[in-house]
Write a protein that holds these residues in place. Structure first.
Motif, PDB file in Angstrom:
ATOM      1  N   ALA A  70       0.907  -1.241  -0.143  1.00 55.79           N
ATOM      2  CA  ALA A  70      -0.036   0.002  -0.050  1.00 55.79           C
ATOM      3  C   ALA A  70       0.838   1.252  -0.063  1.00 55.79           C
ATOM      4  CB  ALA A  70      -1.011  -0.029   1.159  1.00 55.79           C
ATOM      5  N   VAL A  71       1.908   1.339   0.708  1.00 56.01           N
ATOM      6  CA  VAL A  71       2.856   2.264   0.847  1.00 56.01           C
ATOM      7  C   VAL A  71       3.221   2.485  -0.693  1.00 56.01           C
ATOM      8  CG1 VAL A  71       5.148   3.300   1.758  1.00 56.01           C
ATOM      9  CG2 VAL A  71       3.517   2.061   3.337  1.00 56.01           C
ATOM     10  N   ALA A  72       3.975   1.394  -1.237  1.00 54.35           N
ATOM     11  CA  ALA A  72       4.394   1.311  -2.449  1.00 54.35           C
ATOM     12  C   ALA A  72       3.597   1.968  -3.672  1.00 54.35           C
ATOM     13  CB  ALA A  72       4.994   0.189  -3.082  1.00 54.35           C
ATOM     14  N   VAL A  73       2.199   1.616  -3.433  1.00 56.16           N
ATOM     15  CA  VAL A  73       1.174   2.115  -4.421  1.00 56.16           C
ATOM     16  C   VAL A  73       0.942   3.493  -4.248  1.00 56.16           C
ATOM     17  CG1 VAL A  73      -0.964   1.855  -4.937  1.00 56.16           C
ATOM     18  CG2 VAL A  73      -0.143  -0.363  -4.671  1.00 56.16           C
ATOM     19  N   GLY A  74       1.122   4.108  -2.912  1.00 58.33           N
ATOM     20  CA  GLY A  74       0.910   5.463  -2.695  1.00 58.33           C
ATOM     21  C   GLY A  74       1.847   6.260  -3.341  1.00 58.33           C
ATOM     22  N   GLU A  75       3.061   5.604  -3.554  1.00 60.44           N
ATOM     23  CA  GLU A  75       4.033   6.252  -4.147  1.00 60.44           C
ATOM     24  C   GLU A  75       4.181   6.303  -5.703  1.00 60.44           C
ATOM     25  OE1 GLU A  75       6.397   8.187  -2.691  1.00 60.44           O
ATOM     26  OE2 GLU A  75       5.814   7.754  -0.639  1.00 60.44           O
ATOM     27  N   ALA A  76       3.765   5.080  -6.302  1.00 57.34           N
ATOM     28  CA  ALA A  76       3.717   4.929  -7.448  1.00 57.34           C
ATOM     29  C   ALA A  76       2.521   5.480  -8.435  1.00 57.34           C
ATOM     30  CB  ALA A  76       3.657   3.235  -7.892  1.00 57.34           C
ATOM     31  N   ASP A  77       1.180   5.500  -7.622  1.00 63.92           N
ATOM     32  CA  ASP A  77      -0.065   5.915  -8.325  1.00 63.92           C
ATOM     33  C   ASP A  77      -0.672   7.061  -7.554  1.00 63.92           C
ATOM     34  OD1 ASP A  77       0.344   3.781 -10.161  1.00 63.92           O
ATOM     35  OD2 ASP A  77      -0.831   2.274  -8.958  1.00 63.92           O
ATOM     36  N   GLY A  78       0.036   7.531  -6.434  1.00 61.71           N
ATOM     37  CA  GLY A  78      -0.433   8.497  -5.887  1.00 61.71           C
ATOM     38  C   GLY A  78      -1.197   8.124  -4.347  1.00 61.71           C
ATOM     39  N   PRO A  79      -1.319   9.141  -3.446  1.00 61.98           N
ATOM     40  CA  PRO A  79      -1.656   8.603  -2.083  1.00 61.98           C
ATOM     41  C   PRO A  79      -3.141   8.276  -1.961  1.00 61.98           C
ATOM     42  CG  PRO A  79      -1.629  10.984  -2.157  1.00 61.98           C
ATOM     43  CD  PRO A  79      -0.944  10.794  -3.492  1.00 61.98           C
ATOM     44  N   ARG A  80      -4.106   8.551  -2.839  1.00 62.02           N
ATOM     45  CA  ARG A  80      -5.415   8.200  -2.651  1.00 62.02           C
ATOM     46  C   ARG A  80      -5.242   6.744  -3.160  1.00 62.02           C
ATOM     47  NH1 ARG A  80      -9.265  13.171  -4.080  1.00 62.02           N
ATOM     48  NH2 ARG A  80      -8.420  14.731  -2.399  1.00 62.02           N
ATOM     49  N   ALA A  81      -4.752   6.386  -4.198  1.00 61.05           N
ATOM     50  CA  ALA A  81      -4.547   4.783  -4.484  1.00 61.05           C
ATOM     51  C   ALA A  81      -4.186   4.131  -3.345  1.00 61.05           C
ATOM     52  CB  ALA A  81      -3.827   4.684  -5.670  1.00 61.05           C
ATOM     53  N   GLY A  82      -3.001   4.786  -2.818  1.00 61.63           N
ATOM     54  CA  GLY A  82      -2.309   3.725  -1.497  1.00 61.63           C
ATOM     55  C   GLY A  82      -3.390   3.734  -0.632  1.00 61.63           C
ATOM     56  N   LEU A  83      -4.238   4.893  -0.177  1.00 63.59           N
ATOM     57  CA  LEU A  83      -5.229   4.843   0.755  1.00 63.59           C
ATOM     58  C   LEU A  83      -6.466   3.740   0.424  1.00 63.59           C
ATOM     59  CD1 LEU A  83      -5.624   8.583   1.834  1.00 63.59           C
ATOM     60  CD2 LEU A  83      -5.106   6.795   3.308  1.00 63.59           C
ATOM     61  N   ALA A  84      -6.706   3.523  -0.691  1.00 63.29           N
ATOM     62  CA  ALA A  84      -7.563   2.640  -1.182  1.00 63.29           C
ATOM     63  C   ALA A  84      -6.807   1.067  -0.815  1.00 63.29           C
ATOM     64  CB  ALA A  84      -7.821   2.791  -2.639  1.00 63.29           C
ATOM     65  N   ALA A  85      -5.803   0.791  -1.357  1.00 61.49           N
ATOM     66  CA  ALA A  85      -5.256  -0.318  -0.874  1.00 61.49           C
ATOM     67  C   ALA A  85      -5.082  -0.581   0.520  1.00 61.49           C
ATOM     68  CB  ALA A  85      -3.886  -0.552  -1.633  1.00 61.49           C
ATOM     69  N   LEU A  86      -4.771   0.553   1.293  1.00 64.40           N
ATOM     70  CA  LEU A  86      -4.928   0.381   2.843  1.00 64.40           C
ATOM     71  C   LEU A  86      -6.203  -0.193   3.267  1.00 64.40           C
ATOM     72  CD1 LEU A  86      -2.822   0.515   4.914  1.00 64.40           C
ATOM     73  CD2 LEU A  86      -3.784   2.752   5.207  1.00 64.40           C
ATOM     74  N   ALA A  87      -7.141   0.584   2.661  1.00 63.21           N
ATOM     75  CA  ALA A  87      -8.628   0.281   3.377  1.00 63.21           C
ATOM     76  C   ALA A  87      -8.919  -1.067   3.304  1.00 63.21           C
ATOM     77  CB  ALA A  87      -9.668   1.229   2.506  1.00 63.21           C
ATOM     78  N   ALA A  88      -8.333  -1.982   2.571  1.00 65.83           N
ATOM     79  CA  ALA A  88      -8.690  -3.378   2.430  1.00 65.83           C
ATOM     80  C   ALA A  88      -7.905  -4.305   3.551  1.00 65.83           C
ATOM     81  CB  ALA A  88      -8.144  -4.096   0.899  1.00 65.83           C
ATOM     82  N   LEU A  89      -7.056  -3.560   4.462  1.00 64.83           N
ATOM     83  CA  LEU A  89      -6.590  -4.238   5.477  1.00 64.83           C
ATOM     84  C   LEU A  89      -7.266  -3.978   6.666  1.00 64.83           C
ATOM     85  CD1 LEU A  89      -2.880  -3.457   4.006  1.00 64.83           C
ATOM     86  CD2 LEU A  89      -4.295  -5.417   3.929  1.00 64.83           C
ATOM     87  N   ASP A  90      -6.659  -5.055   7.718  1.00 61.91           N
ATOM     88  CA  ASP A  90      -7.294  -4.755   9.082  1.00 61.91           C
ATOM     89  C   ASP A  90      -6.423  -3.488   9.871  1.00 61.91           C
ATOM     90  OD1 ASP A  90      -7.810  -5.008  11.519  1.00 61.91           O
ATOM     91  OD2 ASP A  90      -7.244  -7.207  11.937  1.00 61.91           O
ATOM     92  N   PRO A  91      -7.304  -2.784  10.405  1.00 63.57           N
ATOM     93  CA  PRO A  91      -6.622  -1.350  10.974  1.00 63.57           C
ATOM     94  C   PRO A  91      -5.785  -1.818  12.418  1.00 63.57           C
ATOM     95  CG  PRO A  91      -8.988  -0.930  10.438  1.00 63.57           C
ATOM     96  CD  PRO A  91      -8.529  -2.589  10.222  1.00 63.57           C
TER      97      PRO A  91
END
Length: 381
Positions: A305-326
């Motif tokens: 999710a961190v890498a996605v946030g760097e590659a595709d932007g922070p909102r894409a990273g947050l979307a990937a993070l949303a699928a994970l257990d907080p």
């Protein structure tokens, strides 16, 4: 006294005793006695064959400790067949010792302690100092581990993956006291790589070297953590990076990808970037995709999710993070970082403060607290 020589000989000497019929606990005790004797005798009278000397003395210590008359007679018969010190093989396969120390019946902490003692050749005091626990506590842990594996015989190949996980646990302990566990893990993994031709062993060694290459830049003079993006790359060890990349390339060329090779590939891409903004995040995401396929680990998905946030932007990273257990460790810190990159400083500051409260150690807690304070200062301007 050559302490490094003694430590390097310890695993193979234990293995010789086990092959002669000693159980692991008795063999390890006898070898420790022999090492003490070597420290006393060798400075004035160094042996021509150090390993043969240790085998001879350790085997005699083992026999002396055997109380049963029947066992004594059986083992004393073996003394008559005992080769002279000079006849001890120059190379001894100690792979079984690695597998024994990573036995599935042991807890991870016990497996690590036993590996450091039997394979690494460290004393109980040194291991206790490294883990910041009383020596008596560590002695009990090692004794329980030795009892657990005593009598274990190998009638099938050992699990290389388990051995590698134990070594990686040792590496991740870092360093404290007079024992550098990261360097010790690299030393032991080099030994394993010299004894077994396996791409994942090479992958783990490459991963350790690439991470260790950045060690000098990870902390500021005051001991505070320095994030990867802010590290002074001139302080990275280019020799270790070159060695790690070379080992990794040879492993990947064998086309038997494993998780340690994939992790090392991520580390190599970070090491290859002259500056943080030049990091190839797209490739890093691709390697994390491979890691997800190999492990399906929540921690890998968090890093992805961190890498996605760097590659595709922070909102894409947050979307990937949303699928994970907080509740996942570091989830809140990652969310804070991505919200900051998205410009939401209020949410980021709150999450940094929450992450600091949950941090597992003081250095990380201080770092996250400073991040929250930095954003709060920016918001108040």
């Amino acid at each position: 006294m050559n302490e490094a020589l003694l430590r390097s000989l310890t695993p193979s000497v234990i293995t010789v005793l086990v092959r002669r019929g000693a159980d692991f606990a008795a063999a390890e005790d006898a070898v420790q006695d022999a090492l003490v004797e070597a420290v006393r005798v060798w400075p004035a009278d160094p042996p021509r064959d150090p390993k043969g000397w240790l085998v001879t003395v350790a085997w005699r210590r083992f026999l002396d400790a055997t109380r049963s008359d029947a066992a004594r007679r059986r083992r004393e018969d073996l003394v008559d067949q005992e080769p002279e010190p000079g006849a001890t093989p120059a190379v001894d396969d100690t792979l079984q010792l690695y597998f024994l120390c990573a036995h599935p019946s042991l807890t991870p902490s016990s497996a690590v302690a036993l590996t450091l003692r039997a394979v690494g050749g460290l004393t109980t005091r040194q291991i206790a100092q490294a883990y910041l626990v009383p020596e008596a506590t560590m002695a009990q842990r090692i004794s329980r581990a030795k009892r657990t594996v005593s009598g274990v015989r190998f009638d099938r190949p050992g699990d290389v993956a388990t051995v590698l996980r134990v070594l990686y646990l040792v590496f991740n302990e870092g360093y404290s006291g007079d024992v550098d566990l990261a360097a010790e893990a690299i030393r032991i993994t080099r030994q394993l790589a010299a004894r077994i031709d396996h791409p994942e062993v090479a992958g783990l060694l490459a991963l350790m070297l690439l991470h260790h290459a950045r060690r000098a830049a990870r902390t500021a003079p005051d001991g505070s953590l320095v994030p990867l993006a802010e590290q002074d790359r001139a302080r990275w060890d280019t020799g270790l990076i070159a060695e790690g990349v070379g080992i990794l390339q040879a492993a990947l060329a064998r086309d038997r990808l494993g998780e340690f090779q994939a992790q090392a590939a991520v580390a190599a891409l970070h090491a290859d970037a002259p500056a943080a903004e030049e990091t190839d995040w797209v490739q890093i995401v691709e390697w994390y995709d491979e890691l997800v396929r190999l492990t399906d680990s929540p921690v890998v998905r968090l890093n992805r999710a961190v890498a996605v946030g760097e590659a595709d932007g922070p909102r894409a990273g947050l979307a990937a993070l949303a699928a994970l257990d907080p509740a996942l460790p570091r989830h809140t810190a990652v969310a804070a970082h991505l919200h900051e990159r998205d410009g939401d400083l209020t949410t980021a500051a709150r999450l940094y403060a929450e992450a600091a409260h949950r941090a597992p150690d003081l250095a990380e807690r201080d770092h996250l607290t400073r991040q929250a304070a930095r954003l709060n200062a920016r918001r108040s301007r």
